[in-house]
Write an enzyme that holds these catalytic residues in place. Structure first.
Site, PDB file in Angstrom:
ATOM      1  N   GLU A  74      24.465  29.930  26.555  1.00 34.42           N
ATOM      2  CA  GLU A  74      23.407  28.773  26.706  1.00 34.42           C
ATOM      3  C   GLU A  74      23.358  28.187  28.036  1.00 34.42           C
ATOM      4  O   GLU A  74      24.172  28.548  28.889  1.00 34.42           O
ATOM      5  CB  GLU A  74      23.371  27.706  25.345  1.00 34.42           C
ATOM      6  CG  GLU A  74      22.540  28.126  24.438  1.00 34.42           C
ATOM      7  CD  GLU A  74      21.064  27.760  24.702  1.00 34.42           C
ATOM      8  OE1 GLU A  74      20.745  27.712  25.764  1.00 34.42           O
ATOM      9  OE2 GLU A  74      20.236  28.189  23.963  1.00 34.42           O
ATOM     10  N   HIS A  75      22.544  27.304  28.160  1.00 36.27           N
ATOM     11  CA  HIS A  75      22.123  26.660  29.620  1.00 36.27           C
ATOM     12  C   HIS A  75      23.330  26.120  30.145  1.00 36.27           C
ATOM     13  O   HIS A  75      24.195  25.665  29.491  1.00 36.27           O
ATOM     14  CB  HIS A  75      21.054  25.808  29.287  1.00 36.27           C
ATOM     15  CG  HIS A  75      21.385  24.666  28.503  1.00 36.27           C
ATOM     16  ND1 HIS A  75      22.040  23.390  29.003  1.00 36.27           N
ATOM     17  CD2 HIS A  75      21.062  24.546  27.312  1.00 36.27           C
ATOM     18  CE1 HIS A  75      22.105  22.524  27.956  1.00 36.27           C
ATOM     19  NE2 HIS A  75      21.817  23.213  26.939  1.00 36.27           N
ATOM     20  N   ASP A  76      23.304  26.059  31.501  1.00 35.00           N
ATOM     21  CA  ASP A  76      24.272  25.219  32.187  1.00 35.00           C
ATOM     22  C   ASP A  76      25.923  25.650  32.173  1.00 35.00           C
ATOM     23  O   ASP A  76      26.915  24.464  31.930  1.00 35.00           O
ATOM     24  CB  ASP A  76      24.174  23.748  32.097  1.00 35.00           C
ATOM     25  CG  ASP A  76      22.633  23.337  32.480  1.00 35.00           C
ATOM     26  OD1 ASP A  76      22.251  23.318  33.705  1.00 35.00           O
ATOM     27  OD2 ASP A  76      21.788  22.795  31.750  1.00 35.00           O
ATOM     28  N   THR A 105      20.747  32.475  28.539  1.00 39.21           N
ATOM     29  CA  THR A 105      19.670  31.572  28.948  1.00 39.21           C
ATOM     30  C   THR A 105      19.467  31.277  30.532  1.00 39.21           C
ATOM     31  O   THR A 105      19.411  32.021  31.238  1.00 39.21           O
ATOM     32  CB  THR A 105      19.617  30.387  28.139  1.00 39.21           C
ATOM     33  OG1 THR A 105      20.487  29.548  28.198  1.00 39.21           O
ATOM     34  CG2 THR A 105      19.544  30.938  26.498  1.00 39.21           C
TER      35      THR A 105
END
Length: 220
Positions: A140-142, A122
Site C-alpha cells: 500500500e501507499h507510502d 499502489t
C-alpha cells in the site's frame, strides 16, 4: 545476427513459478520462448517444463547480443550474491511482471524484481533491488522497501511501512499501517512468520509469529 538471451536463475519451485510469466512477458515483446532458459548448476537435467537448463558458465558462452537474468532464489543472501556476480560478468538484471499486476502512481522499483500474478503496488512507493512479491501480495501507499526483500503469497503490507534489506514476510502476514512521519519498521533481515499480524516494529534479525506478532525464540 544474435538475439538477446534471457534466463531465470534457479530451476527449483521459485524459478518454475516465475518462468511462465517471464516467458509471457517475452511473448508480449515479440520474442520467442526459445530465447529464455533456466540457469542452474545443480539441476541435473537438460530441460525443465520445455526450457533448456544451462550451467551458468554455459549461459555466458551462448551466442547472444545481450544477456538478461532474473534471480529466482528464495534465500535473499544467495539472491544478492548471484545478482552481484551476474552484474560483474556483464549480465543485465531483468525485472519480470505478470500481465495482471497492478502498479499505480509514483512507484520506484529497483532492478531484478519478480512480481507474480495478482500483485498490487499502489502509490508513492519505493522498492529496492531484487524484490520478490509472490501471488496476491500487495504493497500500500507510502511504503519504502529495501533490497532483496521477499513477500510470500498473500502478504498485506499496509501504508507507511518501512521494510529493510533482506527481510522475509511469510505467507498471509498482515502488517499494520504506520503513521506519516512514524512508519512501522521491519528491521534488516527480520522474518515475519506465516499468518502473523504485525502491530509494532520488528527488530533487525528477529523472527516474529502469531496474532499479534511477538518475538519467537528458538529452543535448543
Amino acid at each position: 545476427m544474435n538475439q538477446p538471451l534471457y534466463a531465470v536463475y534457479g530451476a527449483s519451485g521459485c524459478g518454475r513459478g516465475i518462468m511462465p510469466f517471464a516467458r509471457a512477458q517475452l511473448a508480449r515483446e515479440g520474442l520467442s520462448a526459445d530465447r529464455i532458459v533456466f540457469v542452474d548448476d545443480g539441476a541435473g537435467t537438460a530441460a525443465i517444463n520445455g526450457h533448456r537448463v544451462l550451467r551458468y558458465a554455459d549461459f555466458l558462452k551462448e551466442p547472444a547480443s545481450l544477456r538478461r537474468i532474473v534471480i529466482a532464489i528464495a534465500d535473499s543472501k544467495i539472491r544478492e550474491g548471484l545478482f552481484n556476480r551476474c552484474i560483474a560478468d556483464g549480465v543485465h538484471a531483468w525485472s519480470v511482471f505478470a500481465a495482471n499486476i497492478v502498479v499505480m502512481d509514483d512507484v520506484i522499483l529497483g532492478e531484478g524484481a519478480a512480481l507474480s500474478p495478482f500483485v498490487t503496488i499502489t502509490s508513492n512507493i519505493q522498492i529496492g533491488k531484487g524484490f520478490h512479491a509472490n501471488l496476491y501480495s500487495c504493497v500500500e501507499h507510502d511504503c519504502v522497501i529495501g533490497d532483496f526483500v521477499t513477500f510470500a503469497p498473500g502478504v498485506r503490507c499496509n501504508g507507511n511501512i518501512r521494510i529493510e534489506d533482506h527481510a522475509y514476510i511469510g505467507a498471509g502476514a498482515i502488517i499494520k499501517q504506520g503513521r506519516p512521519g512514524k512508519p512501522l519498521i521491519i528491521g534488516r533481515g527480520a522474518v515475519v512468520g506465516m499468518g502473523a499480524i504485525v502491530t509494532r516494529d520488528v527488530p533487525p534479525g528477529s523472527t516474529v509469529v502469531g496474532n499479534p506478532a511477538r518475538l519467537h525464540f528458538l529452543k535448543d
